[in-house]
Motif scaffolding. Sequence first.
Motif, mmCIF file in Angstrom:
data_model
loop_
_atom_site.group_PDB
_atom_site.id
_atom_site.type_symbol
_atom_site.label_atom_id
_atom_site.label_comp_id
_atom_site.label_asym_id
_atom_site.label_seq_id
_atom_site.Cartn_x
_atom_site.Cartn_y
_atom_site.Cartn_z
ATOM 1 N N VAL A 94 -9.653 5.281 -1.625
ATOM 2 C CA VAL A 94 -10.874 4.460 -1.559
ATOM 3 C C VAL A 94 -10.544 2.983 -1.783
ATOM 4 C CG1 VAL A 94 -13.091 4.000 -2.669
ATOM 5 C CG2 VAL A 94 -12.371 6.343 -2.273
ATOM 6 N N CYS A 95 -9.757 2.708 -2.818
ATOM 7 C CA CYS A 95 -9.470 1.301 -3.151
ATOM 8 C C CYS A 95 -8.626 0.639 -2.068
ATOM 9 C CB CYS A 95 -8.763 1.206 -4.503
ATOM 10 S SG CYS A 95 -9.824 1.652 -5.867
ATOM 11 N N SER A 96 -7.606 1.351 -1.559
ATOM 12 C CA SER A 96 -6.742 0.759 -0.540
ATOM 13 C C SER A 96 -7.491 0.552 0.771
ATOM 14 C CB SER A 96 -5.518 1.648 -0.295
ATOM 15 O OG SER A 96 -4.770 1.747 -1.461
ATOM 16 N N GLY A 97 -8.471 1.414 1.033
ATOM 17 C CA GLY A 97 -9.236 1.285 2.266
ATOM 18 C C GLY A 97 -10.288 0.186 2.201
ATOM 19 N N LEU A 98 -10.798 -0.097 1.021
ATOM 20 C CA LEU A 98 -11.894 -1.067 0.903
ATOM 21 C C LEU A 98 -11.434 -2.464 0.483
ATOM 22 C CD1 LEU A 98 -14.699 1.055 -0.857
ATOM 23 C CD2 LEU A 98 -14.655 0.284 1.517
ATOM 24 N N VAL A 99 -10.359 -2.524 -0.302
ATOM 25 C CA VAL A 99 -9.944 -3.822 -0.872
ATOM 26 C C VAL A 99 -8.593 -4.230 -0.264
ATOM 27 C CG1 VAL A 99 -9.508 -5.068 -3.028
ATOM 28 C CG2 VAL A 99 -11.094 -3.139 -3.027
ATOM 29 N N PRO A 100 -8.466 -5.462 0.260
ATOM 30 C CA PRO A 100 -7.164 -5.911 0.794
ATOM 31 C C PRO A 100 -6.071 -5.795 -0.269
ATOM 32 C CG PRO A 100 -8.897 -7.493 1.311
ATOM 33 C CD PRO A 100 -9.503 -6.491 0.376
ATOM 34 N N TRP A 101 -4.883 -5.326 0.148
ATOM 35 C CA TRP A 101 -3.858 -4.988 -0.843
ATOM 36 C C TRP A 101 -3.405 -6.209 -1.652
ATOM 37 C CZ3 TRP A 101 1.119 -6.769 -1.375
ATOM 38 C CH2 TRP A 101 1.679 -7.463 -0.303
ATOM 39 N N ASP A 107 -10.333 0.414 5.857
ATOM 40 C CA ASP A 107 -9.372 -0.256 6.740
ATOM 41 C C ASP A 107 -7.961 -0.034 6.194
ATOM 42 O OD1 ASP A 107 -7.876 -1.875 8.342
ATOM 43 O OD2 ASP A 107 -8.682 -3.772 7.563
ATOM 44 N N PHE A 108 -7.186 0.761 6.921
ATOM 45 C CA PHE A 108 -5.809 1.038 6.488
ATOM 46 C C PHE A 108 -4.792 0.378 7.424
ATOM 47 C CE2 PHE A 108 -8.323 4.480 4.694
ATOM 48 C CZ PHE A 108 -7.889 4.476 3.379
ATOM 49 N N SER A 109 -5.203 -0.685 8.106
ATOM 50 C CA SER A 109 -4.311 -1.312 9.093
ATOM 51 C C SER A 109 -3.050 -1.888 8.446
ATOM 52 C CB SER A 109 -5.057 -2.411 9.861
ATOM 53 O OG SER A 109 -5.571 -3.354 8.943
ATOM 54 N N ALA A 110 -3.152 -2.287 7.150
ATOM 55 C CA ALA A 110 -1.972 -2.858 6.483
ATOM 56 C C ALA A 110 -0.856 -1.832 6.333
ATOM 57 C CB ALA A 110 -2.362 -3.394 5.109
ATOM 58 N N ASP A 145 1.888 -4.088 7.663
ATOM 59 C CA ASP A 145 2.674 -4.633 6.548
ATOM 60 C C ASP A 145 3.055 -3.500 5.586
ATOM 61 O OD1 ASP A 145 3.899 -6.630 5.219
ATOM 62 O OD2 ASP A 145 2.089 -7.529 4.343
ATOM 63 N N PRO A 146 3.834 -2.515 6.084
ATOM 64 C CA PRO A 146 4.038 -1.284 5.306
ATOM 65 C C PRO A 146 4.772 -1.494 3.982
ATOM 66 C CG PRO A 146 5.458 -1.308 7.229
ATOM 67 C CD PRO A 146 4.546 -2.479 7.364
ATOM 68 N N MET A 184 0.808 -1.222 0.000
ATOM 69 C CA MET A 184 0.000 0.000 0.000
ATOM 70 C C MET A 184 0.841 1.272 0.000
ATOM 71 S SD MET A 184 -3.075 -1.174 2.496
ATOM 72 C CE MET A 184 -3.793 0.427 2.756
ATOM 73 N N ILE A 185 1.871 1.298 0.844
ATOM 74 C CA ILE A 185 2.710 2.500 0.925
ATOM 75 C C ILE A 185 3.398 2.741 -0.415
ATOM 76 C CG2 ILE A 185 4.801 3.459 1.988
ATOM 77 C CD1 ILE A 185 2.621 3.597 3.920
ATOM 78 N N ALA A 186 3.915 1.662 -1.012
ATOM 79 C CA ALA A 186 4.589 1.796 -2.312
ATOM 80 C C ALA A 186 3.621 2.322 -3.357
ATOM 81 C CB ALA A 186 5.165 0.453 -2.753
ATOM 82 N N GLY A 187 2.362 1.874 -3.288
ATOM 83 C CA GLY A 187 1.351 2.352 -4.227
ATOM 84 C C GLY A 187 1.127 3.851 -4.090
#
Lengths: 55, 465
Positions: free
Chosen positions: B259-266, B191-194, B198-199, B50-53
């Motif tokens: 929106v996509c990172s928050g709703l869909v698992p990376w 959900d931005f827990s990843a 898992d940064p 996610m961070i790289a994205g």
Amino acid sequence: MDTWNILEYVAWALSAMFGVLMLIDLIRIDTTYDNELLISSREGEIEATAERHEI
Amino acid sequence: MANVTSTAAEPERLQLLRVLGPAHIWALGVGIVLVGEYMGWNFSVGKGGMIAGLVACWVAGLLYTCVAMIDSEVTSTVAAAGGQYAQAKHIVGPLMAFNVGLFLVMAYTMLEAANAITVGFLLDTVAGMQGHSGLNQQPFIILAIMFLAWLNYRGVLATLTFNLVITAIAFLAIITLFISVQFGASNVPLDFSAVTTDPLPYGWVGIVAALHFGLWYYLGIEGTCQAAEEVRSPARSLPYGTMAGIMTLLIAATMTWYVCSGLVPWEYLGQAGTPLFDAARVTGSTGLMILLFVGTTFATLASANGCINDASRAWFSMGRDRYLPSWFGAVHPVYRTPYRAIVFLVPIALIFALGAPLDQVVTFSILSGLLGYTFMTFNMVMFRNKWPLDTIKRGYVHPFHPLPTIVLLILCSTAYFAVFLGYGTQLSAMMCFYIVASLWFHFRRYQFVRRGDQFTMPWPKPVGY
């Protein structure tokens, strides 16, 4: 045969129609007009008169 | 026959019609690019998490802001169809111009093919959701290309007005999804827990690898300048439309990632074919799902439409200057479009759309685009050196020169490395193709070029000449 099968045939038909329309018009234009006129466009003609690029 | 240029001294000439305004320029630039928000960018999340994205989204955003600023200044001065091709011809030289023309045609034709493939994929997905398996995608791919080519053939005003409408709807769909999710319309919370748990799953090299697909957010915004000969006031409209376009895309890209990172698992997002549509499906709202399907389809069609417009203008310009057979330099006497160039590029797009895999087509498009951006760096330096600010009038002067140029060159180098990591063979093959084409142009074709006629801008002599 369901709706999607019919749509496939419609798509084929429309594709052929658009292709034929373009080709017919291209042939009609190429046989009606002189090629020298068709390729007479020159870059920057309007530019030269409308914008002088001077400070 | 209306609008034919003719004077007593010169024979009548056919020109492209000057009928476009800044909104059409915005629609051309954003229309080509917005499909990148709907698909493709998310592979950057798969490459590095996610961070790289997000880093790829913003670094690529910085790269393209530099592209937009540099391009706005040069194109507000070299306002001719062909865009960067005409710039290269006036500022660098014929061989560079020939290569830049090819970069443009390849990048846009490949992107058009990729969009047509996506239309087929989308319809296959919908057919599958309705219980029809094994849809034949070919007729829909061909129809997308044929219809849009016909629209382009019939006139630029209708083409880009159509693009303006469908691009605006696709952009509003992203904003609607963002606002709806913010106001709790989704069954699944963001959900931005990843980000913390898992940064960077693949380390720092994951960020570099992600950059390749981060370009997808903005690829093609420089296409605005292809409309230079058809816009009413190029010195004002081109910079205005281009800068408004890059600002729109920066907003859309950041909202899309959020929106996509928050709703869909990376892990899933990194492989999804249609990430925004998938995010809408996760919300559980039928209305959002339909809206984002429409947005995805419209964004894809707008991109293919703009690509046909731009590729044909570049091909037409090269024909007009005899860099290619002059037959391609024809203007339709009624519709005032480069009709032969439009028709000629249709089978080429069809060959790639029907015969090549999507990721290869996209990679060739990105590589051609990257080569074009690299050209822009030294083109800008040469432009400022040969014609300093006090010698010719510019519609827009970009700030902090040469900083954007240096930043662009550094980011291009990094992007080449990122592409090499995943597609080294394609990168090498592409370079070989351009080298062979350059040899053909130098030894065979250049003898037919009207050397004195190709420099058309009423500029003073360059400094030092």
